[in-house]
Design a protein around this motif. Structure first.
Motif, PDB file in Angstrom:
ATOM      1  N   ALA A 202      -3.698  -2.512   6.850  1.00  0.00           N
ATOM      2  CA  ALA A 202      -3.537  -2.915   5.453  1.00  0.00           C
ATOM      3  C   ALA A 202      -4.042  -1.827   4.506  1.00  0.00           C
ATOM      4  O   ALA A 202      -4.745  -0.888   4.915  1.00  0.00           O
ATOM      5  CB  ALA A 202      -4.292  -4.217   5.198  1.00  0.00           C
ATOM      6  N   HIS A 203      -3.677  -1.958   3.242  1.00  0.00           N
ATOM      7  CA  HIS A 203      -4.058  -0.958   2.244  1.00  0.00           C
ATOM      8  C   HIS A 203      -5.564  -0.866   2.055  1.00  0.00           C
ATOM      9  O   HIS A 203      -6.100   0.217   1.767  1.00  0.00           O
ATOM     10  CB  HIS A 203      -3.403  -1.281   0.887  1.00  0.00           C
ATOM     11  N   ASP A 204      -6.272  -1.983   2.178  1.00  0.00           N
ATOM     12  CA  ASP A 204      -7.681  -2.006   1.796  1.00  0.00           C
ATOM     13  C   ASP A 204      -8.628  -1.598   2.919  1.00  0.00           C
ATOM     14  O   ASP A 204      -9.847  -1.764   2.803  1.00  0.00           O
ATOM     15  CB  ASP A 204      -8.070  -3.398   1.279  1.00  0.00           C
ATOM     16  N   VAL A 205      -8.126  -1.062   4.030  1.00  0.00           N
ATOM     17  CA  VAL A 205      -9.026  -0.641   5.106  1.00  0.00           C
ATOM     18  C   VAL A 205      -9.761   0.634   4.688  1.00  0.00           C
ATOM     19  O   VAL A 205      -9.289   1.394   3.823  1.00  0.00           O
ATOM     20  CB  VAL A 205      -8.260  -0.395   6.421  1.00  0.00           C
ATOM     21  N   ASP A 206     -10.902   0.866   5.332  1.00  0.00           N
ATOM     22  CA  ASP A 206     -11.678   2.078   5.092  1.00  0.00           C
ATOM     23  C   ASP A 206     -11.008   3.221   5.868  1.00  0.00           C
ATOM     24  O   ASP A 206     -11.159   3.341   7.082  1.00  0.00           O
ATOM     25  CB  ASP A 206     -13.113   1.864   5.564  1.00  0.00           C
ATOM     26  N   ALA A 207     -10.251   4.055   5.168  1.00  0.00           N
ATOM     27  CA  ALA A 207      -9.467   5.097   5.826  1.00  0.00           C
ATOM     28  C   ALA A 207     -10.353   6.078   6.591  1.00  0.00           C
ATOM     29  O   ALA A 207     -10.008   6.515   7.695  1.00  0.00           O
ATOM     30  CB  ALA A 207      -8.621   5.842   4.787  1.00  0.00           C
ATOM     31  N   GLN A 208     -11.493   6.433   6.020  1.00  0.00           N
ATOM     32  CA  GLN A 208     -12.380   7.379   6.691  1.00  0.00           C
ATOM     33  C   GLN A 208     -12.922   6.778   7.977  1.00  0.00           C
ATOM     34  O   GLN A 208     -13.047   7.467   8.999  1.00  0.00           O
ATOM     35  CB  GLN A 208     -13.527   7.763   5.747  1.00  0.00           C
ATOM     36  N   LYS A 237       2.263   3.520   2.733  1.00  0.00           N
ATOM     37  CA  LYS A 237       3.580   2.899   2.651  1.00  0.00           C
ATOM     38  C   LYS A 237       3.509   1.705   1.704  1.00  0.00           C
ATOM     39  O   LYS A 237       2.420   1.260   1.319  1.00  0.00           O
ATOM     40  CB  LYS A 237       4.034   2.433   4.030  1.00  0.00           C
ATOM     41  N   SER A 238       4.660   1.173   1.364  1.00  0.00           N
ATOM     42  CA  SER A 238       4.685   0.015   0.485  1.00  0.00           C
ATOM     43  C   SER A 238       4.070  -1.209   1.151  1.00  0.00           C
ATOM     44  O   SER A 238       3.507  -2.077   0.491  1.00  0.00           O
ATOM     45  CB  SER A 238       6.134  -0.297   0.078  1.00  0.00           C
ATOM     46  N   TRP A 239       4.133  -1.284   2.477  1.00  0.00           N
ATOM     47  CA  TRP A 239       3.624  -2.435   3.220  1.00  0.00           C
ATOM     48  C   TRP A 239       2.188  -2.276   3.684  1.00  0.00           C
ATOM     49  O   TRP A 239       1.570  -3.216   4.159  1.00  0.00           O
ATOM     50  CB  TRP A 239       4.521  -2.711   4.430  1.00  0.00           C
ATOM     51  N   GLY A 240       1.641  -1.028   3.637  1.00  0.00           N
ATOM     52  CA  GLY A 240       0.283  -0.800   4.117  1.00  0.00           C
ATOM     53  C   GLY A 240       0.026   0.670   4.379  1.00  0.00           C
ATOM     54  O   GLY A 240       0.649   1.548   3.763  1.00  0.00           O
ATOM     55  N   PHE A 281       6.009  -5.999   7.074  1.00  0.00           N
ATOM     56  CA  PHE A 281       6.305  -4.649   7.545  1.00  0.00           C
ATOM     57  C   PHE A 281       7.778  -4.347   7.314  1.00  0.00           C
ATOM     58  O   PHE A 281       8.656  -5.121   7.708  1.00  0.00           O
ATOM     59  CB  PHE A 281       5.990  -4.533   9.039  1.00  0.00           C
ATOM     60  N   ASP A 282       8.059  -3.236   6.610  1.00  0.00           N
ATOM     61  CA  ASP A 282       9.428  -2.810   6.343  1.00  0.00           C
ATOM     62  C   ASP A 282       9.754  -1.633   7.253  1.00  0.00           C
ATOM     63  O   ASP A 282       9.279  -0.513   7.040  1.00  0.00           O
ATOM     64  CB  ASP A 282       9.558  -2.401   4.881  1.00  0.00           C
ATOM     65  N   ALA A 283      10.553  -1.897   8.275  1.00  0.00           N
ATOM     66  CA  ALA A 283      10.878  -0.836   9.243  1.00  0.00           C
ATOM     67  C   ALA A 283      11.633   0.316   8.609  1.00  0.00           C
ATOM     68  O   ALA A 283      11.522   1.467   9.021  1.00  0.00           O
ATOM     69  CB  ALA A 283      11.701  -1.439  10.401  1.00  0.00           C
ATOM     70  N   ASN A 284      12.422   0.018   7.567  1.00  0.00           N
ATOM     71  CA  ASN A 284      13.208   1.057   6.933  1.00  0.00           C
ATOM     72  C   ASN A 284      12.365   2.074   6.190  1.00  0.00           C
ATOM     73  O   ASN A 284      12.776   3.205   5.981  1.00  0.00           O
ATOM     74  CB  ASN A 284      14.224   0.444   5.946  1.00  0.00           C
ATOM     75  N   SER A 285      11.156   1.669   5.810  1.00  0.00           N
ATOM     76  CA  SER A 285      10.289   2.587   5.065  1.00  0.00           C
ATOM     77  C   SER A 285       9.380   3.372   5.983  1.00  0.00           C
ATOM     78  O   SER A 285       8.599   4.203   5.536  1.00  0.00           O
ATOM     79  CB  SER A 285       9.427   1.810   4.068  1.00  0.00           C
ATOM     80  N   ASN A 286       9.471   3.151   7.283  1.00  0.00           N
ATOM     81  CA  ASN A 286       8.600   3.826   8.236  1.00  0.00           C
ATOM     82  C   ASN A 286       9.165   5.183   8.588  1.00  0.00           C
ATOM     83  O   ASN A 286       9.679   5.420   9.664  1.00  0.00           O
ATOM     84  CB  ASN A 286       8.458   2.971   9.499  1.00  0.00           C
ATOM     85  N   THR A 287       9.114   6.090   7.611  1.00  0.00           N
ATOM     86  CA  THR A 287       9.641   7.420   7.833  1.00  0.00           C
ATOM     87  C   THR A 287       8.638   8.253   8.613  1.00  0.00           C
ATOM     88  O   THR A 287       7.434   8.015   8.566  1.00  0.00           O
ATOM     89  CB  THR A 287       9.929   8.107   6.494  1.00  0.00           C
TER      90      THR A 287
END
Length: 291
Positions: A202-208, A237-240, A281-287
Motif C-alpha cells: 500500500a501507499h502508506d508503508v514505510d518505504a525505507q 502506482k495508482s493502486w499502491g 490492483f490494476d494490472a494494466n498499470s503495472n509497467t
C-alpha cells in the motif's frame, strides 16, 4: 537484330549447360547400387548413435563436475554435433559422388534448386544455426526468451534448439527465428542470471523499512550470490507501491526456487510489521522498470 541474336545465343548456351548438368546428374544416379544404399544407411545409423552417445556423455559429465564447469562443458555439444554431422554428410557425398570436381559441379545446381524451393526454411534454419555457433545469441545452458517461449536451452541442433520451460515442457524453436525475432538472454553463458522479484504494498508503508527488509531477505537467502549486486527499486502506482528486488542466485537453475524463497520470507516479515497490501490492483498499470 544483334541483341536478338545475342539473346538467342545466351538461351542456347543456358539450355546446353542445363542439358549437360542433367546428363551428368543422370550418370551419377545410374551408379547408385543397393550396396551403396546399404552403406549409406549404416553411415547414418553410426552417426546417429555417435551423436546420441556423445550427448549422453557430455551431459552426464557436466552434471557430475563442479557447477562452475557445467555450462562450459555443455557448450561443446553444438560443435561436436556439427562435426559429426558434417563428417557424415561428406562421407555420404564421397560415397555417391566420389567428390570429383565434375561430379560436384553437376549436382550443385540441382541441390541449390531443391533447397531453394522444397527446403527453403530448412536451409535457412541450418544457415542460422551455423552462424549462431559463432555469434552465440544463445548456448546450451542459457536461459532465453524467444517470442512467447522462455526456458533453458537444453539442446542445440543443426536446425533448431530445444527449450525446457518452467513447466517442464520442451519447445523446439528453429534457428531461423533469429532473423526476425529478438532473443532475450538472461545469463549469456554465465552460471548466474539476475532474478527480479516483485512486491506490491500500500501507499502508506514505510518505504525505507521495506527496502531494509528486502535487502536483508536477499542477503540471508541460501541461494543468493553474495558477490553480485543486490538492488531494491521502488515505483509509485495508482493502486499502491511497487517494489522490485533485483539479485542473483548462485545457479540460474534455481531461479523459481529463489523467487519463492525471497517471497515467502519477505511476506513473513511484512506480516510481522503489519504492512498493508493494496486494496485494489490494476494490472494494466503495472509497467516494467528497466533500470
Amino acid at each position: 537484330m544483334w541483341q536478338l541474336a545475342q539473346t538467342d545465343e545466351n538461351n542456347k548456351s543456358a539450355g546446353e549447360a542445363a542439358g549437360e548438368t542433367a546428363r551428368q546428374a543422370g550418370q551419377i544416379l545410374s551408379q547408385i547400387t543397393t550396396w551403396k544404399i546399404a552403406q549409406a544407411l549404416i553411415i547414418v545409423a553410426v552417426a546417429f548413435v555417435v551423436i546420441k552417445s556423445l550427448d549422453w556423455i557430455v551431459i552426464r559429465t557436466s552434471e557430475r563436475v563442479a557447477k562452475e564447469w557445467r555450462l562450459r562443458i555443455k557448450q561443446f555439444l553444438p560443435f561436436i554435433r556439427t562435426l559429426v554431422m558434417t563428417t557424415a554428410v561428406v562421407t555420404l557425398m564421397n560415397l555417391f559422388l566420389n567428390l570429383s570436381r565434375d561430379n560436384v559441379l553437376a549436382v550443385t545446381g540441382t541441390i541449390a534448386v531443391a533447397l531453394g524451393f522444397a527446403f527453403k526454411d530448412y536451409a535457412s534454419s541450418i544457415i542460422a544455426g551455423l552462424i549462431g555457433l559463432f555469434e552465440a545469441p544463445y548456448r546450451v545452458g542459457d536461459r532465453i526468451r524467444i517470442a512467447d517461449h522462455y526456458g533453458e536451452v537444453v539442446s542445440y541442433g543443426l536446425r533448431a534448439i530445444r527449450l525446457k520451460t518452467p513447466t517442464d515442457n520442451v519447445v523446439t524453436v528453429p534457428h531461423n527465428h533469429i532473423w526476425t525475432s529478438t532473443v532475450s538472454n538472461a545469463n549469456m553463458g554465465a552460471l548466474e542470471a539476475q532474478v527480479v522479484t516483485e512486491f506490491y504494498l500500500a501507499h502508506d508503508v514505510d518505504a525505507q523499512r521495506v527496502k531494509q527488509i528486502l535487502l536483508r531477505v536477499a542477503y540471508t537467502s541460501k541461494y543468493t550470490h553474495l558477490t553480485l549486486p543486490v538492488v531494491v527499486i521502488m515505483q509509485e502506482k495508482s493502486w499502491g507501491s511497487l517494489f522490485k528486488l533485483k539479485s542473483y542466485p548462485l545457479d540460474a537453475r534455481d531461479e523459481f526456487l529463489y523467487m519463492t524463497d525471497l517471497t515467502t520470507r519477505a511476506k513473513r516479515m511484512f506480516a510481522k510489521h503489519q504492512f498493508a497490501y493494496p486494496r485494489w490492483f490494476d494490472a494494466n498499470s503495472n509497467t516494467s522498470i528497466d533500470e
